[in-house]
Design a protein around this motif. Structure first.
Motif, PDB file in Angstrom:
ATOM      1  N   TYR A 369       0.793  -1.228   0.000  1.00 30.60           N
ATOM      2  CA  TYR A 369       0.000   0.000   0.000  1.00 30.60           C
ATOM      3  C   TYR A 369       0.827   1.281   0.000  1.00 30.60           C
ATOM      4  O   TYR A 369       0.349   2.329  -0.414  1.00 30.60           O
ATOM      5  N   LEU A 370       2.071   1.206   0.486  1.00 33.51           N
ATOM      6  CA  LEU A 370       2.938   2.384   0.549  1.00 33.51           C
ATOM      7  C   LEU A 370       4.125   2.187  -0.387  1.00 33.51           C
ATOM      8  O   LEU A 370       4.504   1.059  -0.700  1.00 33.51           O
ATOM      9  N   VAL A 371       4.739   3.288  -0.833  1.00 31.90           N
ATOM     10  CA  VAL A 371       5.728   3.220  -1.905  1.00 31.90           C
ATOM     11  C   VAL A 371       6.968   2.429  -1.498  1.00 31.90           C
ATOM     12  O   VAL A 371       7.315   1.423  -2.119  1.00 31.90           O
ATOM     13  N   LYS A 372       7.681   2.854  -0.446  1.00 32.05           N
ATOM     14  CA  LYS A 372       8.880   2.138   0.031  1.00 32.05           C
ATOM     15  C   LYS A 372       8.923   2.193   1.558  1.00 32.05           C
ATOM     16  O   LYS A 372       9.766   2.883   2.142  1.00 32.05           O
ATOM     17  N   PRO A 373       8.055   1.467   2.221  1.00 30.16           N
ATOM     18  CA  PRO A 373       7.960   1.614   3.676  1.00 30.16           C
ATOM     19  C   PRO A 373       9.136   1.053   4.457  1.00 30.16           C
ATOM     20  O   PRO A 373       9.361   1.452   5.595  1.00 30.16           O
ATOM     21  N   PHE A 374       9.885   0.125   3.869  1.00 32.03           N
ATOM     22  CA  PHE A 374      10.968  -0.525   4.607  1.00 32.03           C
ATOM     23  C   PHE A 374      12.349  -0.221   4.030  1.00 32.03           C
ATOM     24  O   PHE A 374      13.323  -0.883   4.367  1.00 32.03           O
ATOM     25  N   ALA A 375      12.420   0.787   3.183  1.00 29.90           N
ATOM     26  CA  ALA A 375      13.712   1.207   2.647  1.00 29.90           C
ATOM     27  C   ALA A 375      14.503   1.971   3.716  1.00 29.90           C
ATOM     28  O   ALA A 375      13.936   2.442   4.703  1.00 29.90           O
ATOM     29  N   PRO A 376      15.819   2.113   3.548  1.00 33.39           N
ATOM     30  CA  PRO A 376      16.616   2.902   4.505  1.00 33.39           C
ATOM     31  C   PRO A 376      16.169   4.360   4.514  1.00 33.39           C
ATOM     32  O   PRO A 376      15.563   4.858   3.552  1.00 33.39           O
ATOM     33  N   LEU A 377      16.477   5.034   5.613  1.00 36.29           N
ATOM     34  CA  LEU A 377      16.149   6.455   5.718  1.00 36.29           C
ATOM     35  C   LEU A 377      16.759   7.234   4.550  1.00 36.29           C
ATOM     36  O   LEU A 377      17.872   6.966   4.112  1.00 36.29           O
ATOM     37  N   GLY A 378      16.010   8.182   4.064  1.00 32.07           N
ATOM     38  CA  GLY A 378      16.412   8.935   2.886  1.00 32.07           C
ATOM     39  C   GLY A 378      15.799   8.376   1.625  1.00 32.07           C
ATOM     40  O   GLY A 378      15.543   9.116   0.672  1.00 32.07           O
ATOM     41  N   ALA A 379      15.552   7.050   1.623  1.00 31.55           N
ATOM     42  CA  ALA A 379      14.827   6.396   0.529  1.00 31.55           C
ATOM     43  C   ALA A 379      13.450   5.934   1.001  1.00 31.55           C
ATOM     44  O   ALA A 379      12.547   5.727   0.186  1.00 31.55           O
ATOM     45  N   MET A 380      13.299   5.740   2.320  1.00 34.04           N
ATOM     46  CA  MET A 380      11.996   5.353   2.864  1.00 34.04           C
ATOM     47  C   MET A 380      10.917   6.327   2.395  1.00 34.04           C
ATOM     48  O   MET A 380      11.081   7.540   2.463  1.00 34.04           O
ATOM     49  N   ASP A 381       9.817   5.754   1.898  1.00 31.83           N
ATOM     50  CA  ASP A 381       8.741   6.579   1.364  1.00 31.83           C
ATOM     51  C   ASP A 381       7.411   5.981   1.801  1.00 31.83           C
ATOM     52  O   ASP A 381       7.031   4.892   1.370  1.00 31.83           O
ATOM     53  N   LEU A 382       6.709   6.685   2.674  1.00 28.64           N
ATOM     54  CA  LEU A 382       5.439   6.204   3.221  1.00 28.64           C
ATOM     55  C   LEU A 382       4.238   6.776   2.486  1.00 28.64           C
ATOM     56  O   LEU A 382       3.124   6.771   3.000  1.00 28.64           O
ATOM     57  N   TYR A 383       4.476   7.241   1.275  1.00 18.72           N
ATOM     58  CA  TYR A 383       3.403   7.794   0.444  1.00 18.72           C
ATOM     59  C   TYR A 383       2.518   6.662  -0.081  1.00 18.72           C
ATOM     60  O   TYR A 383       3.013   5.582  -0.419  1.00 18.72           O
ATOM     61  N   PRO A 384       1.210   6.884  -0.151  1.00 18.82           N
ATOM     62  CA  PRO A 384       0.304   5.830  -0.642  1.00 18.82           C
ATOM     63  C   PRO A 384       0.497   5.556  -2.135  1.00 18.82           C
ATOM     64  O   PRO A 384       0.770   6.462  -2.924  1.00 18.82           O
ATOM     65  N   LYS A 385       0.339   4.283  -2.515  1.00 18.27           N
ATOM     66  CA  LYS A 385       0.302   3.922  -3.922  1.00 18.27           C
ATOM     67  C   LYS A 385      -1.058   4.265  -4.513  1.00 18.27           C
ATOM     68  O   LYS A 385      -2.082   4.135  -3.851  1.00 18.27           O
TER      69      LYS A 385
END
Length: 439
Positions: A369-385
């Protein structure tokens, strides 16, 4: 002839600049003479501290500006900051009975000594309209009771903005443990507080509010917004474990009983031993990001009193255990308490009697549901798909009294169908969460 004319122009510019400095009351100081000049400051004066190492502290005692002409104590806007080194037995910036003061662009080096960086002293009667901004506070991790910024007397209309507090025992501690030093009508914004032993931020509960001339008597709001609160490293373990942020209750009756916390636009990141947020009293918690791979995110529960009016909405939460819990004490049933329009992925997403319009799932479901919820900080992206988060319009009736309720984490107007901290779907053109000051 041209050279004579040019010299006249340069001389006139010099006279004009000198007159502006004189009118503005700018006093330039260095590590040798600043203490003498400090005591002479009048409303409208600016004490401009040159880069260097300052070893005699900064006592802001019985110093007053006014509403239109504060006293400003500052380092240069660009280049190296003046560095104030801690001294045993003395808090570095000590505030007693001061008002309308701005302190900015300084570095406070605690050097591992058991003193606070900024301390509104317990023997003060009050301190109001104090602004602390662009301070770098480090080396204050001697023990959990060593604090970056602390108030221990009645304090109101403070602004704590754009500061960096690194590895302190406690980052910011406002109020006294007995509830008798209220912090009222404050603004805490755009700070980075990381790797504290105890709280990144605690605002203590309040007993009956004292009657002090000038202290707000009408209902007021303390705003906590656009901060980064991280306890990824260095957190104390039980029995000394503390949440990233804890806010205590307001006076249970009389002046201040209807005050509110508005807490929005913050990034809460990791706590290996406690929840990210805990609170009681009157709280609006919205438009925040919460990420905790080790435990709970949000706990609303009795501490020194009970939760009262509670509004938890438009947050995005990823937690390994409980996302949001509201545990009400006796008497809480008399207040509105609801969890609405959040996006929550956790083992136990919500524990609350009143909940509606939330999008929930298990923690591992977040990738769907979210773009990159478990990526490292700086790449982590909790924006909805885009394809996953379409839903019915949200009833916003209960939200509309709160400041910026409809402005999402990125500072953009949200649409009526959105859930969570973001008001859109698809491509996130805003700031990606990381451990730095939120722009």
């Amino acid at each position: 002839m041209f050279c004579i004319f040019l010299r006249h122009i340069v001389f006139l510019h010099f006279l004009l600049f000198s007159s502006i400095l004189q009118a503005a009351g700018i006093v330039t100081a260095n590590a040798d003479n600043y203490r003498e000049l400090l005591s002479r400051l009048e409303p409208g004066d600016t004490l401009l501290l040159q880069p260097g190492v300052y070893k005699k502290g900064l006592p802001v005692h019985q110093l007053h500006g006014n509403k239109d002409k504060p006293v400003i104590i500052m380092g240069p806007t660009n280049g190296p900051l003046p560095v104030f080194s801690a001294r045993p037995g003395h808090n570095t910036i000590s505030i007693i009975n001061a008002s309308y003061i701005v302190i900015r662009n300084l570095e406070l080096d605690g050097q591992g000594i058991a003193v606070d960086g900024v301390k509104c002293e317990g023997n003060a009667d009050w301190a109001h309209h104090i602004t602390l901004e662009n301070l770098v506070i480090k080396g204050h991790g001697n023990n959990q009771q060593t604090v970056g910024i602390s108030t221990k007397c009645p304090a109101w209309n403070w602004v704590i903005r754009n500061n960096i507090i690194l590895g302190a025992g406690t980052g910011i501690y406002l109020g006294n443990s007995d509830g008798n030093a209220p912090f009222v009508g404050g603004l805490i914004e755009h700070n980075l507080i990381k790797d504290t032993m105890g709280y990144n931020l605690q605002i203590k509960h309040q007993n009956t509010r004292p009657e002090i001339p000038g202290m707000p008597s009408e209902p007021s709001v303390t705003i906590i917004r656009h901060n980064v609160f991280s306890k990824e490293k260095g957190a104390a373990t039980a029995p000394f474990a503390r949440p990233n942020v804890l806010v205590g209750h307001w006076p249970v009756k009389g002046n201040g009983s209807k005050d509110t916390y508005e807490i929005y636009g913050n990034f809460f990141y990791q706590n290996t031993t406690e929840a990210l947020f805990q609170g009681e009293g009157n709280i609006a918690l919205y438009n925040n990001l919460f990420v905790n791979d080790h435990g709970d995110a949000i706990r609303i529960q009795p501490h020194n009193d009970i939760p009262r009016a509670i509004h938890v909405f438009y947050n995005t939460v990823i937690a390994s255990e409980t996302g949001v819990s509201i545990i009400s004490g006796q008497g809480s049933e008399n207040y509105v308490q609801h969890v609405s329009a959040n996006v929550i992925f956790a083992s136990n997403p919500i524990m609350a009697k009143s909940q509606e319009s939330n999008s929930i799932g298990k923690r591992e479901d977040a990738v769907n549901y979210l773009v990159k919820p478990f990526a490292p900080l700086g790449a982590m992206d909790l924006y909805p798909k885009v394809e996953k988060m379409k839903s019915q319009a949200v009833d916003t009736t209960n939200f509309r009294v709160f400041k910026d309720w409809d402005i999402d984490f990125n500072g953009r107007k949200r649409n009526e169908h959105s859930r969570g901290a973001y008001g859109g779907e698809g491509i996130n053109s805003g700031w990606l969460p990381q451990i730095e000051r939120k722009p």
